[in-house]
Motif scaffolding. Sequence first.
Motif, mmCIF file in Angstrom:
data_model
loop_
_atom_site.group_PDB
_atom_site.id
_atom_site.type_symbol
_atom_site.label_atom_id
_atom_site.label_comp_id
_atom_site.label_asym_id
_atom_site.label_seq_id
_atom_site.Cartn_x
_atom_site.Cartn_y
_atom_site.Cartn_z
ATOM 1 N N UNK A 1 0.850 -1.208 0.000
ATOM 2 C CA UNK A 1 0.000 0.000 0.000
ATOM 3 C C UNK A 1 0.879 1.250 0.000
ATOM 4 N N UNK A 2 0.524 2.202 -0.849
ATOM 5 C CA UNK A 2 1.226 3.486 -0.917
ATOM 6 C C UNK A 2 0.282 4.564 -0.405
ATOM 7 N N UNK A 3 0.736 5.325 0.563
ATOM 8 C CA UNK A 3 -0.037 6.466 1.053
ATOM 9 C C UNK A 3 0.570 7.738 0.479
ATOM 10 N N UNK A 4 -0.226 8.478 -0.264
ATOM 11 C CA UNK A 4 0.214 9.748 -0.852
ATOM 12 C C UNK A 4 -0.360 10.874 -0.001
ATOM 13 N N UNK A 5 0.472 11.866 0.310
ATOM 14 C CA UNK A 5 0.057 12.922 1.233
ATOM 15 C C UNK A 5 0.661 14.256 0.825
ATOM 16 N N UNK A 6 0.178 15.315 1.456
ATOM 17 C CA UNK A 6 0.798 16.634 1.365
ATOM 18 C C UNK A 6 0.739 17.245 2.756
ATOM 19 N N UNK A 41 -1.750 -0.111 -5.397
ATOM 20 C CA UNK A 41 -2.784 0.133 -4.408
ATOM 21 C C UNK A 41 -2.409 1.403 -3.651
ATOM 22 N N UNK A 42 -3.296 2.388 -3.675
ATOM 23 C CA UNK A 42 -2.956 3.692 -3.102
ATOM 24 C C UNK A 42 -4.067 4.185 -2.185
ATOM 25 N N UNK A 43 -3.679 5.086 -1.299
ATOM 26 C CA UNK A 43 -4.624 5.843 -0.476
ATOM 27 C C UNK A 43 -4.094 7.264 -0.389
ATOM 28 N N UNK A 44 -4.968 8.197 -0.040
ATOM 29 C CA UNK A 44 -4.586 9.609 0.044
ATOM 30 C C UNK A 44 -4.809 10.125 1.454
ATOM 31 N N UNK A 45 -3.823 10.881 1.958
ATOM 32 C CA UNK A 45 -4.055 11.687 3.158
ATOM 33 C C UNK A 45 -4.089 13.139 2.713
ATOM 34 N N UNK A 64 -1.901 1.327 6.873
ATOM 35 C CA UNK A 64 -0.674 0.537 7.069
ATOM 36 C C UNK A 64 0.168 0.456 5.781
ATOM 37 N N UNK A 65 0.561 1.602 5.252
ATOM 38 C CA UNK A 65 1.347 1.602 4.005
ATOM 39 C C UNK A 65 2.785 1.164 4.250
ATOM 40 N N UNK A 66 3.404 0.628 3.210
ATOM 41 C CA UNK A 66 4.847 0.373 3.284
ATOM 42 C C UNK A 66 5.629 1.564 2.729
ATOM 43 N N UNK A 67 4.960 2.384 1.909
ATOM 44 C CA UNK A 67 5.591 3.573 1.319
ATOM 45 C C UNK A 67 4.703 4.784 1.552
ATOM 46 N N UNK A 68 5.316 5.896 1.953
ATOM 47 C CA UNK A 68 4.628 7.184 2.051
ATOM 48 C C UNK A 68 5.301 8.155 1.092
ATOM 49 N N UNK A 69 4.524 8.753 0.226
ATOM 50 C CA UNK A 69 5.021 9.774 -0.699
ATOM 51 C C UNK A 69 4.428 11.113 -0.291
ATOM 52 N N UNK A 70 5.279 12.039 0.097
ATOM 53 C CA UNK A 70 4.836 13.384 0.451
ATOM 54 C C UNK A 70 4.998 14.246 -0.800
ATOM 55 N N UNK A 101 7.854 2.427 10.332
ATOM 56 C CA UNK A 101 8.560 1.529 9.426
ATOM 57 C C UNK A 101 8.329 1.778 7.955
ATOM 58 N N UNK A 102 7.758 2.925 7.588
ATOM 59 C CA UNK A 102 7.491 3.228 6.183
ATOM 60 C C UNK A 102 8.740 3.745 5.487
ATOM 61 N N UNK A 103 8.850 3.453 4.204
ATOM 62 C CA UNK A 103 9.817 4.141 3.350
ATOM 63 C C UNK A 103 9.179 5.450 2.900
ATOM 64 N N UNK A 104 9.968 6.513 2.875
ATOM 65 C CA UNK A 104 9.407 7.839 2.597
ATOM 66 C C UNK A 104 10.189 8.540 1.496
ATOM 67 N N UNK A 105 9.466 9.112 0.541
ATOM 68 C CA UNK A 105 10.053 9.997 -0.464
ATOM 69 C C UNK A 105 9.245 11.289 -0.483
ATOM 70 N N UNK A 106 9.896 12.401 -0.819
ATOM 71 C CA UNK A 106 9.231 13.700 -0.778
ATOM 72 C C UNK A 106 9.509 14.487 -2.057
ATOM 73 N N UNK A 107 8.566 15.356 -2.379
ATOM 74 C CA UNK A 107 8.726 16.281 -3.499
ATOM 75 C C UNK A 107 8.074 17.608 -3.150
ATOM 76 N N UNK A 108 8.743 18.701 -3.475
ATOM 77 C CA UNK A 108 8.208 20.038 -3.259
ATOM 78 C C UNK A 108 9.331 21.044 -3.317
ATOM 79 N N UNK A 109 8.989 22.330 -3.454
ATOM 80 C CA UNK A 109 10.027 23.356 -3.562
ATOM 81 C C UNK A 109 10.988 23.388 -2.380
#
Length: 448
Positions: A1-6, A41-45, A64-70, A101-109
């Motif tokens: 599961x990937x959780x996408x957030x801002x 499989x994704x979810x949004x915060x 319970x995502x394994x990856x969080x993308x900010x 325990x999530x892997x995290x990647x981020x994008x933004x100015x």
Amino acid sequence: MILIAHSFFLQRDHKQHERQKPYAPLTTLLAAAILRDDGHEIALFDATFADASSAFEAALDRHRPDIVLLIEDNFNFLTKMCTETRRQDALAMIEIAKRRGCSVAVNGPDASDHPELYHGAGAEMVIPGEGEFGVSAVVAQLRKRDRKDIPGQQPRTIDSLPLPAWDLVDVRAYRDAWRSAHGYFSWSMATSRGCPYACNWCAKPTFGRRYNQRLPASVADELVRVKREIQPDHIWFADDIFGMTPRWIDEFADEVARRNARIPFMIQSRTNLITPETAAGLGRAGAAQVWLGIESGSQRILDAMDKGTQVDSARTATRLLRAQGIAVGWFLQLGYPGEEWLDIIATRDLVREEAPDEIGVSVAYPLPGTLFHARVADELGSRSNWRDTEELAMLFQGTFDTEFYRLVRDALHAEVPQGAAGDLRWHDLARRAAQHRSPAPIRMERHA
């Protein structure tokens, strides 16, 4: 599961919470749509209406995502301001995700400007540039445990992108916020990315100086879907510059008419781009308001900014748009290095003479990567960002101090509607200005 957030929590920015003009995070929803199309499989915060860290923790526990993308919304000017509160919230979200325990990647100015801060909080990867183009490759690398930062740019055209994943946000919450505060509901879209102009205070950590534009038919098709599925009363096209040429705008107006997709909209543009043909095309397409980067009523300051516009073009553009029944907003910027009292008076006089329907006033804000920032870097103290969008703090040694510029901001706002401030307020400001450093005499006469 990937959780996408801002990381934009509306309640954490007093000014924006009072304004109640929230927009769903466009870049974030594009990233979600791309990953979903790729079979993930994704979810949004969506932080917009959430309580800060507790709501994010609850989302992590639920999904319970394994990856969080900010993935921050790079189309929204609030993201580009990189406030301290926004940074604190983003770093806190990274730390919370890492503890689970999530892997995290981020994008933004801000992450692009200060990757060390985000790596320090626990992010494995910082995605530069247009992060949505890189999310598929990022996910693949994270799952391989490959921790190298990768380019944000991927070989994909913007017309080939899926529509944003609107179904993942609570559209009703946005609609209720807008209609309760303003009586109408506005939704955001984008027709282009980037700006080719070289204003020396404008940071371009995401799009650079290139300008990449969608086909008019593609935008009109999206309008049809938005009109049917979201049902807004109004559209904000979040482009830095909407419709670079009269030809594109005319084609867009034709495509909108062909599909019966017209919705009143608001855009940003430049005074030098508003011609009679452009104004007429915008009117046909449904433009309700155009915001122009006026910045100053002093040609000396515009030239110092490398703005590439003339004061007279502000008058011409405003009048051309008004002739089409289009309201006009002006962005004004105070405190640019070298600005003196008479330059401020020139800005006031321009506002009085042309009477824009609305103004937005800020002070010069040195963002990393700009020539302006390089020029004032030695004057910056421990703080190089505002706490929130209301602060309007001078972060370098300007001609006047923060308190003075806040008073000027208030006086300029009082000029809209036309001339409401009165000269007594300005005479008081002139007396205050005389007490500050200023090589020019402090007078109330008009600036030549």
